[in-house]
Scaffold this motif. Structure first.
Motif, PDB file in Angstrom:
ATOM      1  N   LYS A   1      -0.724   6.148   3.203  1.00  0.00           N
ATOM      2  CA  LYS A   1      -2.268   6.363   3.605  1.00  0.00           C
ATOM      3  C   LYS A   1      -2.824   7.489   4.105  1.00  0.00           C
ATOM      4  O   LYS A   1      -3.993   8.057   3.827  1.00  0.00           O
ATOM      5  N   LYS A   2      -1.884   8.076   5.235  1.00  0.00           N
ATOM      6  CA  LYS A   2      -2.278   9.112   5.878  1.00  0.00           C
ATOM      7  C   LYS A   2      -1.250  10.422   5.311  1.00  0.00           C
ATOM      8  O   LYS A   2       0.048  10.051   5.284  1.00  0.00           O
TER       9      LYS A   2
ATOM     10  N   GLY B   1     -11.759   0.735   9.744  1.00  0.00           N
ATOM     11  CA  GLY B   1     -11.672   0.556  11.518  1.00  0.00           C
ATOM     12  C   GLY B   1     -12.122   1.436  12.410  1.00  0.00           C
ATOM     13  O   GLY B   1     -12.050   1.553  13.477  1.00  0.00           O
ATOM     14  N   ILE B   2     -12.832   2.685  11.837  1.00  0.00           N
ATOM     15  CA  ILE B   2     -13.177   3.981  12.481  1.00  0.00           C
ATOM     16  C   ILE B   2     -14.631   3.630  12.494  1.00  0.00           C
ATOM     17  O   ILE B   2     -15.245   3.803  11.376  1.00  0.00           O
TER      18      ILE B   2
ATOM     19  N   LEU C   1       6.133  13.794  16.239  1.00  0.00           N
ATOM     20  CA  LEU C   1       5.456  13.020  15.295  1.00  0.00           C
ATOM     21  C   LEU C   1       6.469  12.378  14.226  1.00  0.00           C
ATOM     22  O   LEU C   1       7.311  12.792  13.911  1.00  0.00           O
TER      23      LEU C   1
ATOM     24  N   LEU D   1     -17.756   6.422  19.178  1.00  0.00           N
ATOM     25  CA  LEU D   1     -17.485   5.444  20.321  1.00  0.00           C
ATOM     26  C   LEU D   1     -18.626   5.898  21.438  1.00  0.00           C
ATOM     27  O   LEU D   1     -18.869   4.986  22.455  1.00  0.00           O
TER      28      LEU D   1
ATOM     29  N   PRO E   1      -7.938   3.382  16.206  1.00  0.00           N
ATOM     30  CA  PRO E   1      -9.336   3.779  15.812  1.00  0.00           C
ATOM     31  C   PRO E   1     -10.337   3.036  16.973  1.00  0.00           C
ATOM     32  O   PRO E   1     -11.294   3.090  17.149  1.00  0.00           O
ATOM     33  N   VAL E   2      -9.814   1.832  17.667  1.00  0.00           N
ATOM     34  CA  VAL E   2     -10.237   1.165  18.605  1.00  0.00           C
ATOM     35  C   VAL E   2     -10.017   1.546  19.994  1.00  0.00           C
ATOM     36  O   VAL E   2     -10.645   1.222  21.241  1.00  0.00           O
TER      37      VAL E   2
ATOM     38  N   MET F   1       0.801  -1.293   0.034  1.00  0.00           N
ATOM     39  CA  MET F   1       0.210  -0.062   0.104  1.00  0.00           C
ATOM     40  C   MET F   1       0.922   1.274   0.235  1.00  0.00           C
ATOM     41  O   MET F   1       1.975   1.275   0.537  1.00  0.00           O
TER      42      MET F   1
ATOM     43  N   TYR G   1      -0.911  -1.140  10.112  1.00  0.00           N
ATOM     44  CA  TYR G   1      -0.399  -0.315  11.018  1.00  0.00           C
ATOM     45  C   TYR G   1      -0.674   1.504  10.685  1.00  0.00           C
ATOM     46  O   TYR G   1      -0.783   2.084  11.327  1.00  0.00           O
ATOM     47  N   LYS G   2      -0.625   1.500   9.294  1.00  0.00           N
ATOM     48  CA  LYS G   2      -0.540   2.639   8.940  1.00  0.00           C
ATOM     49  C   LYS G   2      -2.270   3.448   9.288  1.00  0.00           C
ATOM     50  O   LYS G   2      -2.132   4.630   8.780  1.00  0.00           O
ATOM     51  N   VAL G   3      -2.963   2.622   9.619  1.00  0.00           N
ATOM     52  CA  VAL G   3      -4.414   3.085   9.737  1.00  0.00           C
ATOM     53  C   VAL G   3      -4.401   4.193  11.094  1.00  0.00           C
ATOM     54  O   VAL G   3      -4.802   5.390  11.067  1.00  0.00           O
ATOM     55  N   TRP G   4      -3.411   4.115  11.983  1.00  0.00           N
ATOM     56  CA  TRP G   4      -3.233   4.966  12.968  1.00  0.00           C
ATOM     57  C   TRP G   4      -1.902   5.136  13.333  1.00  0.00           C
ATOM     58  O   TRP G   4      -1.438   6.202  14.183  1.00  0.00           O
ATOM     59  N   ARG G   5      -0.894   4.362  13.104  1.00  0.00           N
ATOM     60  CA  ARG G   5       0.550   4.483  13.361  1.00  0.00           C
ATOM     61  C   ARG G   5       1.364   5.233  12.440  1.00  0.00           C
ATOM     62  O   ARG G   5       0.817   5.604  11.345  1.00  0.00           O
ATOM     63  N   PRO G   6       2.450   6.028  12.847  1.00  0.00           N
ATOM     64  CA  PRO G   6       2.887   6.044  14.245  1.00  0.00           C
ATOM     65  C   PRO G   6       2.115   6.774  14.990  1.00  0.00           C
ATOM     66  O   PRO G   6       1.481   7.732  14.705  1.00  0.00           O
TER      67      PRO G   6
ATOM     68  N   GLU H   1       4.888   7.723   8.405  1.00  0.00           N
ATOM     69  CA  GLU H   1       4.451   6.214   8.100  1.00  0.00           C
ATOM     70  C   GLU H   1       5.709   5.393   7.816  1.00  0.00           C
ATOM     71  O   GLU H   1       5.989   4.346   8.363  1.00  0.00           O
TER      72      GLU H   1
ATOM     73  N   ASP I   1       1.161  -2.174   6.542  1.00  0.00           N
ATOM     74  CA  ASP I   1       0.218  -1.432   5.820  1.00  0.00           C
ATOM     75  C   ASP I   1      -1.229  -1.088   6.930  1.00  0.00           C
ATOM     76  O   ASP I   1      -1.582   0.029   6.792  1.00  0.00           O
TER      77      ASP I   1
END
Lengths: 453, 453
Positions: free
Chosen positions: A4-5, A379-380, B7, A418, B108-109, A1, B75-80, B10, B73
């Motif tokens: 992403k961010k 995921g959100i 910060l 949430l 996200p969780v 990928m 992990y990129k949803v929220w990391r770092p 990715e 990949d």
């Protein structure tokens, strides 16, 4: 990928807010004194708001208004927020569209509302005000202002719409954790509350009524001012940090949006994400679509009338030029409490009138279908309010697929859900319904408007 | 204010996890087959776990284990995640200490648990496994695994400790939103559940019992494996992304921690933040303190015995060398459900035995005092689990103030508490109590241990 961010650093937090009014050819009509029907000046708003806020409210000349250092410092708690490429959602939809979202849900209170709560509390503190009041629907604004008030050492009383007070006890607890006093509205603590409770003892409240109560308390308390989380021009102004960051981030992504989508209650997150992009359409005729996603049960932009109307149910506020369903309109008890408001802010209403934006309305069930797909693919878990934007995104993506062409969609994820899991429970258990405003109901609520001015 | 958040991008997400066992002089003792008392090899774990996980579990030689691209990949949803300088808390405490926290609550969780949920689901998928089971206490792990399972298209059944199932319905709803099946434990769906319900019909469950049920279901379902969110070596391994990022970020901040603090349940977030720093203490004798914050009601590291014990209540698991209160120990119903576990993982237990870490135990009320101060000064409402770390941070900061010297404190904010607001409600209404394990209770639970091996 691939990436992403798209992330910015703290020094990329905008130094100024963008005031779209300065660039509008047709300015929004002024707020009016309901007794004299004359336009209000900043000074007329001093009893209600901090002076700096009153001036921002009527500012028609400065396109850029500097963000105070203390405000930027608190923005650093969570800003800049990420711009996210929604690869997961794109895959789930099998669409050629490229979907991006600005993730305002990463704020510590879970929504974009802190963007305006912080400057409003800051200006009050700076002017020596000690107490503030406000109203809240689902509690997103109330939670944000509670933290902001605590950060600047202000006492805060929040009138929370009764149906949400009971439906969303966790947001009430959040406000209490931050040290705010929370009162279910309508309450017996104000004349406005007592009046409506006398007539309708079981009335479950509306934003309009809660505003009446908060305004009344502010007017009767020494050294106290009122604050509002949406609708007014200064709130739109503060929220433009969202779009200003997103503009830089879209550039990092090497893309530019064809359409910008967000949910619509009074206009705060909508204006935040879209005004910085709209300025290029207003000034340079840039080809970009801006789309507001409303609940089918509260469709002021799609089906309301463009009229002067009160901002609150009891008629305490100035008259505001707005697309409205009437200030006495009692919206259905949908879970997207933040969208249960009868009118759109003056700036958005003028832009709508002038053809700069589109609106769609979406039934409640469709928003939860969209929310679940988004949760499972990204995921959100989105707030029920934000789910309206996602439903509109999905519809746009499907169109792109049908037309067999790509399209760049940017939407604002105004908050996470949430604290709204009880709504999801109801959805999964089949207990959720659609509430659509009938033509007869609409005619009735719109007809009442004619008498206002 | 100077920089608040440090910060990373990715591409700074670690490429490998850190396996501290490879650097330990005294390796953790091996897990034992409970029947034969012989050490277990990776192959012995195949029926229970994905093969790749089984090999990670017993790996004593590779200090660095590559993170698969698919895992990075996601992990990129929220990391770092951000490293944050807690200026607000420092000011509230008027301390000379410099306090930093790694903010794992931005997932996200809402917690660090996704760090291990994603690779566990990934390896299962890769090996052709179609179904997985697990247990969850407060629901942080269950929610994380639910999203990870959905992301890789696995069916998931979660046994959720009954007291939390009812106390925290929102986390149950989160799991359902992600598509998981959630069963209150003890249940009638397993032999282990039926046995304990027959003996104690009103038993409100424990992690130990829920593990028994999840293991039993995995063993009896075709093409199904079990997953665990803490205690085991491979979970500690996956969580090291926290500390590896934090190490880079402390360098960006131009600071180095004197003490690293985190809450302690089975050891997952504790290991995650501390192992990458501990490696310098183990290898080079670097002067750094590592502190685990336990609940006073479940103090295995401070008051437990170092013993072989079962990981679950029914005795289905291998024997694990751990600081333990006994696998039949039923902890009090504190709100920090994620810390209600009888034992510490094998690696942490060995490090504790060898003097590489300290532990403190903290009464429930003190953790909520700390949580509220943190919420009001930093804007983030912490999970009741993470509040144990914050209480320990406050105590360390007070010591620094008393000693009149600075001190650099790094702690892990393992999760936010937005789904735990009912606990805050109870705290504010005065209905919350402390539960301290008495010496008599301790003697009783520890005495039972002697019979195990």
């Amino acid at each position: 990928m691939k990436t992403k961010k798209f992330l910015l650093n703290e020094e990329d937090i905008p130094a100024s807010w963008y005031n779209i009014v300065a660039d509008m050819k047709n300015k929004p009509r002024p707020m009016l004194n309901p007794a004299t029907k004359t336009p209000l000046k900043a000074e007329d708003l001093y009893p209600l708001f901090a002076k700096a806020i009153a001036h921002q409210e009527v500012n028609e000349t400065d396109a850029w208004i500097e963000i105070p250092e203390e405000v930027r410092d608190l923005y650093k708690v969570w800003r800049p927020t990420p711009l996210v490429r929604a690869y997961g959602l794109e895959k789930a939809l099998d669409t050629p569209a490229r979907i991006y979202f600005k993730n305002e849900s990463v704020s510590p209170v879970g929504s974009h509302k802190l963007n305006s709560a912080i400057p409003q509390a800051y200006y009050c503190k700076k002017e020596g005000i000690t107490n503030i009041t406000t109203e809240t629907g689902a509690g997103q604004w109330g939670a944000a202002l509670s933290y902001a008030a605590k950060a600047f050492g202000l006492e805060l009383a929040v009138y929370m719409v009764k149906v949400s007070y009971h439906q969303k006890p966790y947001r009430r607890s959040m406000m209490q954790t931050f040290g705010a006093q929370v009162i279910a509205s309508p309450s017996m603590s104000t004349k406005a509350g007592r009046a409506i409770l006398t007539e309708h003892p079981n009335y479950q409240g509306s934003l309009g009524t809660a505003i009446s109560e908060a305004v009344e308390l502010a007017m009767q308390t020494p050294n106290c001012r009122y604050t509002l989380g949406s609708v007014l021009n200064h709130v739109m102004l503060h929220q433009t940090v969202i779009g200003l960051e997103a503009e830089k981030q879209m550039e990092m992504a090497g893309d530019y949006p064809d359409v910008i989508i967000s949910c619509f209650g009074g206009g705060s997150n909508f204006s935040g994400i879209s005004f910085p992009f709209l300025r290029h359409k207003i000034k340079d005729g840039k080809d970009i679509r801006v789309l507001a996603a409303e609940p089918a049960s509260c469709p002021k932009l799609t089906r309301g009338a463009f009229q002067y109307d009160f901002g609150d149910e009891a008629g305490y506020t100035p008259l505001v030029p707005m697309f409205t369903l009437g200030h006495a309109f009692a919206p259905a008890h949908i879970h997207a409490g933040g969208l249960r408001y009868h009118g759109a802010g003056a700036i958005v209403s003028q832009l709508r009138q002038d053809g700069f934006l589109e609106a769609v309305d979406i039934p409640q069930m469709e928003t939860f279908d969209a929310a679940t797909l988004f949760a499972q693919s990204e995921g959100i878990i989105p707030a029920p309010e934000s789910a309206h934007a996602i439903a509109a995104v999905i519809n746009e993506s499907k169109k792109a697929k049908e037309e067999g062409r790509s399209r760049v969609i940017l939407f604002n994820l105004s908050g996470h859900g949430l604290i709204d899991m009880a709504a999801y429970d109801q959805y999964f258990s089949g207990d959720l319904s659609n509430y659509e405003l009938t033509d007869a109901e609409l005619a009735k609520t719109i007809d009442g408007l004619e008498k206002i001015i």
